[in-house]
Structures are given as C-alpha cells and as structure tokens.
Write an enzyme that holds these catalytic residues in place. Structure first.
Site, mmCIF file in Angstrom:
data_model
loop_
_atom_site.group_PDB
_atom_site.id
_atom_site.type_symbol
_atom_site.label_atom_id
_atom_site.label_comp_id
_atom_site.label_asym_id
_atom_site.label_seq_id
_atom_site.Cartn_x
_atom_site.Cartn_y
_atom_site.Cartn_z
ATOM 1 N N HIS A 183 0.690 -1.242 -0.122
ATOM 2 C CA HIS A 183 -0.617 -0.197 -0.007
ATOM 3 C C HIS A 183 1.398 1.411 0.080
ATOM 4 C CE1 HIS A 183 0.128 0.140 4.934
ATOM 5 N NE2 HIS A 183 0.326 1.468 4.273
ATOM 6 N N ASP A 188 1.464 -7.646 2.393
ATOM 7 C CA ASP A 188 1.207 -5.783 2.265
ATOM 8 C C ASP A 188 2.481 -6.083 2.105
ATOM 9 O OD1 ASP A 188 1.055 -3.832 1.470
ATOM 10 O OD2 ASP A 188 -0.386 -3.058 3.660
ATOM 11 N N SER A 239 3.990 2.358 8.526
ATOM 12 C CA SER A 239 3.997 1.107 7.661
ATOM 13 C C SER A 239 4.928 1.145 6.939
ATOM 14 C CB SER A 239 3.010 2.007 6.365
ATOM 15 O OG SER A 239 1.720 1.763 6.885
#
Ligand code: ARG
Ligand code: ASP
Length: 713
Positions: free
Chosen positions: A87, A223, A647
């Site tokens: 992402h 991810d 992230s």
C-alpha cells in the site's frame, strides 16, 4: 473503607498503571542508551543501544528509510534493495500499470537491474545523525518574551543552526520541537532521488482482504513491495539517470527464517507520523463526544452513497475505488479509536492524572506559581476552541472528502484568482472527470452539506446558507438540484467550453456560477470566522501544553516520558503477542495460509480472490524452508507502539534481524494514537518468511534472494 483510603488506593492503582505501561512509547534512537537500554536488554534485546543508533559506526539506523515522506522502508541488500508495503508502493505500481501491463492485478517482477522501473519524485531518505539542539534553539529565549517574540527568536536560531550544520555538504537539516517545544532535535538527512520499482505481488496477495480486512485481525495480507535505491557513481544521491548504480548502504538487515514465538522480544524502527498522548481530559472528551462522531457520520454517509453507486456498475466501482479506500481508511480508524477510548475510560484516566498534577503542583509555592494554573487554562481554552475545531474539521471533510464539485471549484479559484496556470487546471480537469459520476456526487453534495449545516455553530455559517434558507427552505436536496442544473462545473463539455474563453470572461461566468459562489462563501467563512479564531486559541493551547508537559516531567519524574510522534525516526519495542480485545474474544499472535483459503471467494478483482498459483502451492503444501510444522505463517501481531507512517517499517528480533514488515494495527488498537492500552494495542506485520515465499516460490523471482543475507535455516 473510608473515602480517603479508597481514593488513595485508586490513585496508587492509576499511578502504578501509568508507570507500568510496558510497551508504550516511540523512543528517540539517540536517547535509548540512557532511557531504555537496560529495560530492552531485560526483555530480550541482544544488541546494545550503540548497535541500534550510532554516529561513529554503522548501525541499524543506516538501514531504515523514510520512503517518500509518507511510509517507512528497510534496506535488505548491499545493493540498495528495500522492502516496504504494497500500500506504500501502490501509486508507484499503479503509475506503471495499464490494461496491457496490469501490474496492480498481476504483480510485477524485474528480471534484471535493467527492467527496474524509475519513479519520478519518489525519494528515499536516511538519517545521518540526530543532535540535541535544545540549548542552541532556546538561546536568547527569556521568560519575559511574549509567545510571538519567543517564536521569532526560536526561528532565527533554528535557521542559523541548520545553515551551519549542512554547510558544504549535500545533507539537509531539519529541527523539530519535542514535548511541545521543551526540547529540540536536529535531524541531518541524506535524500536519494532515484528509487526504482523492483517487484510487487498481485493485489490478490498485496491487498488481500481489501477494505473489509483493513484495520482487522485476523489478517492475511501480503502487504509488501520491493524497490531499489540508486545513486551516482560516487554513491551519493543523484537525480534519475540511466547509468546511476545501485546504492551501497552502510548497513542492511539480515533476514531471519527462525520465525517468531509468542513473547519473543521485537522492535520497530521507523517514521511514525502523529500521536497525541498529552491531550487534556477536555480535548479527549471533545474527540470522543464531538469530533470523531461527527466525522464518522459524515464519512458513513459519503461511503454509503458511493457504495450504492459502486455496486450498481463496474465502471463506477473502478472510478471510485481509490477514493473509497482512502475515505474508508480513517473512517474505520476513528470508529475503533472512539470505542477503545470509551471502553478504557480515557477521559476518567486523564482527569485522575490532572487532579494529581494540580495537587503536586500546589505542594510548594514555587511549583504552584509555575504550574498551578496551567491546566485550568488549557481546559478553558479547549472549551472555547471546540466550536471552531469542529467546524474546521467538518469543513476540511466536505472540501476534501465530500462532493468533488467543490474541490473542482477550488481549483478554478486557484487558477483564476491566485494565478495558477491554466495548463495545470486543464490536466486537473481531465483527472477530475475521469473518475466522476454526477448522480453520486450530487447525492454526496446534498447529504454532506446538510450534515455540515446541522453540526456546526450557526455563527460560523457561510453567508450563502441564508440564501439556502430563503430560497430552498433549508432543503439541501433542492439546493443540490439547483446547483447541478445550473453550474458550469458539472461535466467535461461545459468545463471545456468555459476553458476556451479568455480570463475575464471566465471570471465573469464564475462569479455567477452557483458552485463557485458556494465555494467562495464557504472559504470566506472558513478563513474569517473559523480558522482565525482557531489558530489564535490553538497557539495559546500549544504554549500552555509546553508548560504542562514540562510540569508533568518535573512533578512526576519517575515515569519515563516519550515525545509524541512527529514523523521523525523512532524505535518502539515490545513482544510478539496476541490480545483479548473484547469480552469472550482471544486473538492469536499469528495467521497462516489456511486462513487465506478460509476467506477465499473466487471473483476476479474481488477482495478475497486467491491466485491459482498460490492455491496450487497450498494444495501441495510446498512451502520449502519458509514453512513451519507444515504451515505457512502469513501475518503476526506484536505489542510495538506504532502509528500512521510506520507502514513498511522493519520489525526486528533481539539480534536486529528482519522478521517482518509492519503494515497496520487492529481496529481496537487505534486508540493508541491518544492513549496506549497495553492489553489491547497491537501492530500487525507480514511475516518475512511469507514475503520470501511469495518472491521465491510464488513469483519465481528467487534470484532477488541471492543478494540478501538470509539466516536461520
Ligand atoms: N490501515 C492501513 C494504514 O493506515 C492502510 C492499509 C491500506 N489498505 C487498505 N485496504 N486501504 O495506513
Ligand atoms: N497503516 C498505517 C500506515 O500506513 C500504519 C498504522 O496506522 O498502524 O502507516
């Protein structure tokens, strides 16, 4: 038990609780030695603080990358190879995708350096060193300065220190306030400008579970994506050039195949964006009772309308996918945060702390003078701020996440009133209408305006609301009919017509256009009625918070304090563990490929679709050295305090080896931006063995592993 004994016990309980919040905190790497090393070693760290952060030798920090300013990444080879989240790389991957080469759907793997894809404007920044510059920044800042004089002096000092720090080098320096300006640290950084896409799994792996599983545990998302940093021949940053070479890092992370066990030590090194640990009880009450509910209501309405339209047609589904995902992300986060803070009685806990603070402050005249009045002032200011803060937050919601027509009008304003180029506007117009569905936008317009109208203080209304009252009886649906029937900004043909005219003609038309007039009225009320007051009060609160936080640290010196996240390099540590988020519910600390198959719903581009190749590997249980007892671990959770910006961060074991890539928190954990609940707050990482399995066994890009240092099996 008499009352005083009872309250003493309560206090003691809260106090020990405050002291014992084991895994809370995002620590500044250069302070680890004094603040945390002992505790970290006791919990399982096998390295020293100097191994984690050093200015004299290479250390773990040299493998931690600020990815594009919005995510974190980590170096995993001596050829500048980096891992981050899918992402985080999403827009880069998207920008190289087309119907013929649909890397989003099918994934992408460069087979050699030559095939790696450049990404203009994507950067990778390393921290060269961090310095405590508090004394220098506060030089000449005396108690008799007013707040604005103080700021002028501080800015003057900051500019000077920064200039001197990077003279004659290609480094950059930034100086940031910590603890609301009680301390200042300088970050010397080196930014690389040539970052190329190396690999990405298909979305059915990298985004498995989509928005449904976002902020959710159990989680099964792979991810991750892979990039490479390139440098000039001298290993220094250089703009993209074909013959740039892979960057040779000072350090890269070895990758551990040993796997994670419950209660193992773990740490996360990265760039968390923003937390608000020191908010007053009043500010937390506002968040719980007003701010989050209003924003949640606004977004729920917007998402509901989008969802309906998206279900009705594939074209609309695709047009609104990215917008929907970004609105849904924080919508979901706020709900979890709200529930978590309520259940944890965050306001009550803050109040107990504040009473204790006031008591301690008033124990002697000197501290009473310094700190005795500050909390009542903060709380009063916070009360005064409330209506402006709410209007401001909702204004930003309707402009950025509400109907797109207002956003388009604001772009026209930037062009025809503030001199932005018409060329630029033309390309924005193209973009706008590519993903525009008028009936959806119109419904969003009517509903979101009504929510704005119903929720903000009447004194802060834009003037045009009076006309909506007079002409449409306050009915925003009728107002929407009027706007969408008469505005020039509703479709590409009309807008193109408009763009053919000369500047003064356009200005005349705009001045009578109902959307444009609405937008101007909205902006005027925002600037004059809402934001001015907001800024004045907020600045006052900020400077009072400086005194309050200083007081906390002096009056309650036994607690270890950490400064709120501010996008600077931090380290959090804790352990691999699950949680019991709600009554009757236990979260294990890991998930497996079995879970992917449990969630599997065959549907092209569906959130839970699974690639045939992955099913094959699953059926054959062909996990190679990446499996454990016949299973393939996909994700795990740990008690490392993280937030947005973390992230892509490396999650490391006690020896500083990479065990996973951080990408999310569970829903119940998102309260940790305001208050950390050690029983519930968990971060979510993709297990590094799943990452290598996908690269090697699934994608057949095992050659990439040759440049990594893989340990443990
Ligand atoms: N919740 C993650 C973080 O805040 C974002 C994950 C992105 N994925 C998604 N399905 N929207 O940013
Ligand atoms: N998903 C977040 C990010 O993109 C991480 C988090 O908020 O836990 O940075």
């Amino acid at each position: 038990m008499n009352y005083s004994k009872f309250s003493l016990l309560v206090l003691l309980f809260c106090f020990t609780f405050l002291l014992a919040k084991a895994d809370e905190g995002m620590w500044l790497p250069l302070l680890l030695k004094n603040l945390n090393e002992k505790d970290m070693k006791a919990k399982g760290l096998k390295l020293t603080a100097e191994d984690i952060y050093s200015v004299n030798k290479s250390s773990l920090k040299d493998a931690v990358v600020n990815f594009g300013g919005f995510c974190t990444a980590e170096v995993v080879s001596d050829k500048g190879l980096i891992f981050t989240n899918h992402h985080c790389g999403y827009s880069a991957i998207q920008s190289h995708s087309s119907v013929e080469n649909d890397y989003l759907t099918y994934g992408f793997w460069a087979k050699s350096l030559k095939e790696e894809l450049p990404n203009p404007s994507l950067t990778a920044t390393f921290i060269v060193r961090i310095e405590d510059v508090t004394a220098k920044v506060l030089e000449g800042v005396t108690a008799n300065l007013s707040e604005s004089e103080r700021q002028v002096q501080i800015n003057r000092n900051i500019n000077k220190i920064r200039r001197e720090a990077v003279a004659d080098s290609h480094y950059e320096a930034s100086i940031r306030p910590f603890f609301y300006g009680n301390e200042y640290y300088m970050f010397i950084t080196e930014t690389f400008l040539d970052v190329r896409l190396v690999g990405a799994p298909p979305s059915s792996i990298g985004k498995f579970g989509g928005d449904t599983d976002n902020w959710v545990w159990p989680r099964h998302t792979g991810d991750f994506s892979v990039f490479r940093i390139y440098a000039g021949k001298d290993n220094k940053p250089a703009p993209y050039a074909k013959d740039n070479v892979p960057y040779k890092p000072k350090h890269f992370f070895p990758i551990s195949l040993k796997g994670v066990k419950e209660n193992d030590f773990s740490m996360i090194y990265g760039f968390p964006g923003r937390t608000q640990q020191y908010l007053s009880s009043e500010a937390v009450r506002y968040l719980i009772e007003k701010s989050n509910p209003a924003k949640i209501k606004m977004r729920a309405t917007v998402l509901g309308i989008m969802d309906n339209s998206m279900k009705s047609s594939d074209q609309i589904r695709i047009q609104y996918a990215a917008r929907y995902a970004s609105i849904a992300n924080y919508y979901k986060k706020w709900i979890g945060e709200l529930q978590g803070l309520k259940a944890f009685d965050a306001v009550g806990k803050k109040k107990t702390l504040e009473e204790e603070f006031i008591k301690l402050a008033n124990k002697n005249p000197e501290t009473a003078k310094l700190y005795g009045e500050v909390l009542p002032r903060i709380i009063q200011n916070q009360k005064n701020l409330e209506k402006y803060a709410l209007a401001r937050e909702l204004f930003l919601e309707i402009v950025y996440y509400g109907s797109q027509i207002i956003d388009l009008a604001s772009k026209f304003m930037a062009t025809y009133e503030y001199g932005e180029s018409v060329e630029n506007l033309k390309s924005q117009v193209e973009e706008h209408f590519k993903d525009y569905h008028l009936p959806t936008d119109k419904a969003i317009f009517a509903e979101s305006m009504k929510i704005y109208y119903d929720n903000i203080d009447k004194a802060l209304y834009p003037d045009i609301f009076q006309a909506v009252q007079n002409e449409f009886g306050g009915d925003f649906k009728k107002y929407a009919d009027f706007i969408y029937d008469n505005s020039h900004l509703v479709n590409l043909e009309k807008v193109n017509e408009l763009l053919k005219k000369n500047k003064s003609e356009v200005q005349t038309i705009l001045s009578q256009d109902p959307t444009y007039r609405l937008m101007k009225s909205l902006f005027a009320s925002y600037t004059v009625r809402i934001n001015n007051e907001y800024q004045v009060l907020n600045n006052e609160i900020e400077s009072q918070m400086r005194i309050y936080v200083d007081g906390l640290r002096k009056l309650m010196p036994d607690k270890k304090y950490w400064s709120d996240a501010n996008s600077t390099l931090r380290l959090s540590y804790g352990k691999i563990e699950g949680s019991a988020p709600r009554d009757g519910m236990m979260y294990k600390h890991y998930t497996t490929l079995e879970g992917i198959m449990e969630k599997y719903v065959p549907e092209k581009n569906g959130e839970f679709d699974v690639d045939k190749k992955l099913i094959e590997l699953y059926n054959k249980k062909d996990y190679g050295r990446y499996g454990e007892d016949g299973k393939l671990i996909v994700c795990f959770t740990a008690s490392n305090h993280t937030t947005g910006g973390n992230s892509g961060s490396p999650i490391l074991n006690g020896s500083g080896e990479l065990i996973g890539i951080n990408f999310d928190r569970s829903w119940e954990s998102t309260m940790s931006d305001v208050m950390y609940n050690p029983n519930i707050c968990r971060n979510i990482a993709v297990d590094i063995r799943y990452v290598l399995f996908v690269i090697d066994k699934f994608a057949g890009a095992g050659y990439l592993l040759n440049e990594m240092k893989i340990v443990g099996k």
